[in-house]
Design a protein around this motif. Structure first.
Motif: not given
Lengths: 373, 415
Positions: A85-97
């Motif tokens: 819903f927030a449009g966030i995919t855990p990935s390397f850029e956001n430390d998989f948060c």
């Protein structure tokens, strides 16, 4: 052509369900029914169609697609949904948060309001929703019905068709039949089909194996290597297996009759009589109820009685028993700490398997089994 | 927006925007987001609740009450409607706090939620223990320093709050209401008729014992009025004079008296409103009704393969022989006997092998038509004791009404 018709072309036989779903969802700003429940057999296209509709109709942050098998706890489910819903995919850029940490439903509701930036409706899609029953009882949504058109398991059919079609075409390529002679082609394919139904349905052999096998089938009609997995065990161990099987299925009271060697003559006569009485009383045969557990001592007694020759020493035999237990051909029914002499076991092999084993050591097992067929 | 009778004649073509607005307005009512303009059948209870809440706000009299009634009888609706009216009368001179028992499984979370709704969240930081939070929230409530306004607590699923340990939240809320510190009203809503018995003695003695009972629509006329109220925007509509439609509503009334069951069949016809067909049609309701009434299990069984149906029939025969439970090997034996007898007759039906049938049986388990008996002995899956999750007569009914099943199987199910 509108969207519903386009989809109906892609997914034949689903046009009424597709148009109903699209009508219910309507425009992104529209109010929609609180719960839509889609059900049906496996591989009818429920997930595919719904995914397709939602990706086409709504923007990515307006729906969350959740597989309840993957997200098996509440917090996993909530966090994954909020990410979407927030449009966030855990990935390397956001430390998989994850977007937020969320462990309970109240927090979920609060967070959900936070990412509600416009008036559009939000959809939470729960695939394999039956898994929700394993979570907290207050989580289950009210259910709505949408009848599904019934249809057979397409995955199986597609799997079979993809493998059998080349075989079907073979006569055409070889020039023995024309493309239009469906009857002839169907007759030709029948033998493969029957075999394939048994083998491939169970995924006994992989598709590549099957292709190889299909080319060999004409040369060798009854191929033994594919009908059963062979198991090679030592000679005496085979007798141990047989003894275990007999001990599991025969009632102990009949042991004397079957295995005391002096009065073999009585066995056949008594056996026939017993078969009759077994039918009349209501209890199902032991064969149908499955193996019963027995003390190791009894199995050993049977073992020594059915062996064609005498052997000495018990150490090797005991080692064989424990290796059979490790192979899961024998199942221990009592706790593991006990000594081997006092342990109770039961057999874990099928009748067909034991018949093959008996055949390989020339032991006629049918004569020793009570009430079997 | 409202299609009245004379407009219908004048206006042939409706604007897409109008249709969308109408559709949305009805949908909002059906999904219970919009509060209807008038209440039907619960006017008396509404008056009592409204009176109670008004006294709290205007006179500062603390009070508590409990609304009891089955689901869909309008408990939450009454309170929401009363608050809506009070809002327009007194503007922002009171605070409402809405707590739902489903989302708040314990008092700690409930307290945090109260603090959040009072916008005191940040002052709670650092107070992690239950006792700290409780004393802080209580001091805020009692002193009335920050919040001198009357507070109205709505406790939805009240019975679940009574199951929290020591009923600490309920005790404190009722205690404040009793001791007249800050004016508060506690309105509980529950569908459990014995909700009062759940309360501990000390909690019970602080409760005002005001209980309002709600009932589902008493007569068909009232039920019809509620339905009309939520479905039709103007007073004129020929839909409710339609015999087919009335029959559908009558059936729902006779079965459940639950208005939500009626709402369920409305979604599809309302969603179908378009420029081409701008009015609700009885035929749409009929098809939607048939869809919603259909038995999901029968539908699922219709999708089974022939082998799976044969296994079900085998199970039925086993059960008719006074077995209450069965296992796969018994079922397979029965199935084999059938295919064998058919082969003797010369009809010839391909008998599937043991492992193939076992996979089909596992599919039945997965569909939950067959379930393992609990506490059954640990053994391999062929011998695990199972129970049929449907009536044997149901198997027969389904198989007989199924066109694709060969006649031999149909004959088999009959004897």
């Amino acid at each position: 052509m509108n969207f519903a018709q386009e989809l109906a072309l892609l997914y034949p036989g689903r046009s009424s369900q597709i148009s109903t779903l699209i009508e219910l969802i309507g425009q992104p700003t529209d109010a929609s029914p609180p719960v839509i429940f889609v059900y049906g057999h496996s591989s009818l296209g429920k997930t595919t169609i719904i995914k397709h509709i939602f990706t086409q109709l709504l923007s990515a942050t307006h729906y969350a697609f959740i597989n309840c098998v993957e997200r098996h706890t509440e917090s996993l489910l909530f966090e994954h949904a909020l990410n979407q819903f927030a449009g966030i995919t855990p990935s390397f850029e956001n430390d998989f948060c994850n977007w937020v940490k969320c462990g309970d439903i109240n927090e979920f509701v609060v967070r959900l309001r936070e990412c509600w930036t416009d008036d559009n409706a939000r959809y939470l899609i729960l695939d394999r929703a039956e898994r929700l029953r394993d979570m907290s009882p207050t989580l289950l949504p009210a259910l709505l019905n949408l009848p599904a058109l019934s249809c057979k398991d397409l995955k199986e059919l597609r799997y079979l068709a993809s493998l059998l079609f080349p075989v079907y075409l073979l006569p055409v390529k070889e020039g023995t039949a024309k493309r239009s002679e469906h009857g002839k082609l169907a007759k030709n394919i029948q033998q493969y089909f029957k075999l394939a139904m048994d083998k491939l349905y169970l995924r006994d052999i992989s598709s590549s194996e099957w292709i190889k096998h299909a080319s060999e089938i004409e040369n060798n009609q009854n191929d033994q290597s594919l009908t059963s997995q062979r198991m090679e065990v030592p000679y005496y161990t085979k007798f141990l297996l047989i003894a275990a099987f007999l001990a599991s299925y025969n009632p102990p009271r009949l042991d004397q009759r079957y295995f005391v060697k002096s009065n073999e003559g009585r066995i056949t006569r008594r056996k026939r009589k017993n078969n009759k009485t077994a039918k009349s009383n209501g209890k199902p045969r032991q064969q149908l109820l499955g193996p019963k557990s027995f003390p190791i001592e009894r199995m050993l007694a049977i073992f020594y009685s059915i062996l064609p020759e005498k052997i000495e020493g018990t150490v090797d035999i005991h080692m064989q028993i424990s290796s059979l237990i490790t192979l899961r051909l024998l199942i221990r029914t009592t706790s593991t700490i006990e000594r081997l002499e006092t342990v109770k076991c039961k057999t874990n092999v099928s009748y067909d398997f034991i018949k093959q084993v008996s055949k390989s050591v020339r032991f006629e097992i049918d004569q020793y089994l009570y009430d079997f067929n | 927006m409202s299609p009245s009778a004379d407009l219908k004649n004048v206006k042939e073509q409706w604007e897409a925007e109008d249709i969308a607005k109408t559709r949305n307005a009805i949908m909002a009512k059906l999904s219970e987001r919009a509060i209807p303009s008038k209440l039907i059948g619960v006017e008396e209870q509404y008056g009592q609740v409204f009176d109670l809440l008004q006294r709290v706000i205007s006179l500062g009299e603390s009070n508590s009450c409990l609304l009891i009634g089955p689901r869909g009888s309008g408990k939450t609706l009454i309170v929401r409607k009363a608050l809506q009216t009070l809002q327009s009368m007194y503007n922002d001179s009171f605070i409402t706090i809405y707590l739902n028992g489903f989302t708040l499984p314990n008092d700690r979370l409930a307290l945090r939620e109260i603090a959040r709704q009072l916008s005191l969240e940040h002052e709670l930081e650092g107070k992690h223990s239950f006792a700290d939070t409780l004393s802080f929230v209580l001091s805020q409530l009692k002193s009335g320093s920050k919040i001198a306004k009357p507070i109205i607590f709505m406790l939805d699923e009240f019975d679940l709050f009574a199951q929290h340990s020591k009923q600490a939240l309920l005790y404190n809320l009722f205690d404040i209401a009793m001791s007249n510190q800050t004016p508060i009203a506690v309105v509980g809503m529950t569908c459990r008729i014995d909700a009062m018995d759940l309360l501990e003695k000390r909690v019970k003695s602080r409760f005002s014992h005001r209980q309002y009972c709600l009932f589902p629509a008493k007569s068909f006329e009232i039920f019809l009025q509620i339905a009309r109220n939520s479905l039709v925007l103007t007073t004129e509509s020929d839909l409710f004079d339609n015999d087919v439609f009335r029959k559908i509503v009558r059936r729902i009334f006779d079965m459940t008296r639950d208005i939500r069951t009626f709402y369920r069949i409305c979604f599809k016809p309302v969603a179908q409103l378009s420029q081409a067909s701008p009015f609700l049609k009885a035929s749409h309701f009929q098809s939607s009704n048939e869809q919603q009434q259909s038995d999901s299990r029968t539908q699922l069984i219709r999708g089974l393969s022939l082998l799976e149906i044969c296994l079900l029939v085998s199970i039925k025969h086993l059960l008719s022989r006074s077995y209450s439970t069965f296992n796969f090997s018994m079922v397979y034996d029965e199935y084999k006997e059938f295919t064998f007898s058919e082969a003797v007759k010369g009809v010839g039906m391909h008998a599937y092998k043991w492992p193939v049938a076992l996979k089909a049986f596992e599919h039945l388990i997965q569909m939950e038509l067959v379930k393992p008996v609990e506490g059954g002995m640990k053994c391999s899956k062929e011998y695990r004791t199972m129970r049929l999750m449907m009536e044997p007569a149901e198997v027969r009914e389904v198989v007989e009404g199924f066109d694709d099943v060969p006649t031999s199987v149909k004959r088999w199910v009959q004897n």
